[in-house]
Design an enzyme around this catalytic site. Structure first.
Site, PDB file in Angstrom:
ATOM      1  CB  CYS A 196      29.533  45.937  -1.663  1.00 37.10           C
ATOM      2  SG  CYS A 196      31.165  46.582  -2.057  1.00 37.10           S
ATOM      3  CG  PHE A 197      33.881  44.752   2.257  1.00 39.99           C
ATOM      4  CD1 PHE A 197      34.277  45.166   0.997  1.00 39.99           C
ATOM      5  CD2 PHE A 197      34.435  43.572   2.750  1.00 39.99           C
ATOM      6  CE1 PHE A 197      35.190  44.445   0.238  1.00 39.99           C
ATOM      7  CE2 PHE A 197      35.359  42.840   2.010  1.00 39.99           C
ATOM      8  CZ  PHE A 197      35.729  43.280   0.745  1.00 39.99           C
TER       9      PHE A 197
END
Length: 231
Positions: free
Chosen positions: A53-54
């Site tokens: 997940c960024f």
């Protein structure tokens, strides 16, 4: 964002790791500095990292000294599919990524790699980070030139030889064909939503690990996308 499974978050909060998910939430590894580095000559440089997940990867680099900007986005696929709803299918070739703009006089590409492998994500889990599963969550360094490629491959070999991880590093090293910023609501997410169970469980520990393990690189105030002048 398929920040799935309330049960997974509950397990992590309780201190359990998920089967097959690599390290438990908040786990980090103290790593040696790279023996090779990029010799930058420009006033600013950029690097693109993917590691799940960024939100959390962006937050870690926003708290890293010498980073001028860190933008969540997509890399590895075509521009036409660089939208959250399509990337989430896992069929676009994209990985959730972060483009880091940095001052090479303050921090080097090699040092950013050290942060990335040490505290930003687990590089030994294939197509998975924590509760997020799929190729869009893979570990990848998208290199901009042959120098970045050389230094990244050298560091992966260095870490593999030192056996600092309990499993093999599976990070892809691929040429950057394009970086496409994510939707505005994904930018600065960890800072804007500190009370989110997902952020509290999976991302705030990464920032704490950066401060504890690499204090010389830690910056208390993050550099935010929303704070940059528009236009």
């Amino acid at each position: 964002m398929n920040r799935m499974l309330i049960a997974a978050v509950a397990l992590a909060i309780a201190g359990w790791s998920l089967p097959g998910s690599g390290f438990a939430a908040g786990k980090a590894v103290k790593l040696p500095a790279p023996t090779q580095d990029v010799h930058a000559t420009a006033a600013t440089e950029t690097a693109v990292f993917a590691g799940g997940c960024f939100w959390g990867v962006q937050a870690v680099f926003q708290h890293t000294r010498g980073v001028l900007n860190a933008v969540s986005g997509y890399a590895g696929g075509d521009q036409g599919t660089a939208r959250y709803e399509q990337v989430g299918s896992g069929r676009t070739g994209h990985a959730e990524s972060v483009q880091v703009t940095y001052d090479p006089k303050q921090v080097s590409f090699g040092t950013l790699l050290q942060v990335y492998f040490s505290v930003a994500h687990d590089p030994t889990t294939l197509n998975r980070q924590g509760p997020d599963v799929g190729p869009q969550y893979r570990s990848a360094v998208f290199y901009r030139d042959q120098e970045q490629k050389r230094v990244t491959e050298s560091y992966i070999a260095q870490l593999g030889a030192a056996k600092v991880f309990p499993a093999r590093i599976v990070t892809e090293v691929r040429p950057l064909t394009g970086f496409y910023p994510a939707e505005a609501y994904h930018q600065d997410y960890a800072t804007l939503h500190p009370g989110s169970p997902y952020i509290a469980t999976f991302d705030r520990p990464k920032i704490a690990n950066l401060k504890a393990m690499l204090p010389q690189l830690y910056r208390e105030q993050p550099v935010l996308v929303s704070a940059r002048p528009k236009g």
